[in-house]
Motif scaffolding. Structure first.
Motif: not given
Length: 212
Positions: A34-52, A156-165
């Motif tokens: 529920k919290v994940d969904k709330e954050l995605e609604e605030k920030l966008g569904s790709d805020f934490f995952t899309s770095f391409d 979550r954000l740092e972990s995902n960007i680190d993986k891409s970097f």
């Protein structure tokens, strides 16, 4: 006056929790779906995952961009080109890319990820502050829940960007090894990336401490 002081202290504590998470805190927070969904609604569904993004970073606006620092190191270590006599375009075989050419190919992507990391952290802190203000106005501030929510989001954000970097860095390293070049520059890139993240955390924390 006391109320104002309490508000400033809370802002600083929330900001500190978010900003210092990656460097000093490794307590895993797992927000409910529920919290994940709330954050995605605030920030966008790709805020934490899309770095391409392949858009090059604007180094002129960011003197601390990784590319600026790494290019200086490459210029210091790059050997002078080997000049052969005669027309080099005649009868030559395929020449493998130099260390500098390989690294240059990846620098725009690494710069973009570095800048993306700092800009999204800015957004996250601003969102946390906005939510705190909304809760305060409604008289329902939950300090612990708010801090845990955004600490989990920052992690979550740092972990995902680190993986891409680091995935991009490993691709570069593999190409350097394939062409028999030193991979020492890889460690330099990693150090500069972590240094840039730490510097950004401190900058934002100082800004929040000075907020009136």
């Amino acid at each position: 006056m006391k109320k104002k002081l309490a508000i400033i202290i809370l802002i600083v504590l929330v900001a500190a929790a978010i900003l210092l998470l990656g460097k000093f805190i490794r307590t895993p927070f797992s927000p409910e779906p529920k919290v994940d969904k709330e954050l995605e609604e605030k920030l966008g569904s790709d805020f934490f995952t899309s770095f391409d993004t392949n858009e090059p970073a604007d180094s002129d606006k960011n003197s601390a961009a990784i590319s600026n620092i790494i290019r200086e190191k490459l210029d210091e270590t790059e050997p002078a080109p080997n000049k052969s006599s005669g027309d080099s375009s005649v009868g030559t075989s395929s020449v493998p890319p130099s260390e500098k050419e390989i690294v240059e190919k990846y620098l725009p992507r690494l710069d973009a990820l570095q800048q993306l990391s700092t800009s999204r952290l800015e957004t996250l802190v601003a969102t946390a502050y906005q939510e705190y203000q909304e809760q305060r106005k409604s008289g329902s501030v939950n300090r612990v829940a708010l801090a845990q929510k955004y600490m989990a989001a920052a992690e979550r954000l740092e972990s995902n960007i680190d993986k891409s970097f680091y995935s991009t860095v490993e691709q570069m390293k593999a190409e350097l090894e394939e062409n028999k070049h030193s991979t020492a520059i890889v460690d330099d890139i990693k150090k500069e990336y972590e240094k840039a993240k730490s510097s950004k955390r401190q900058e934002l924390l100082k800004r929040m401490q000075n907020k009136k």
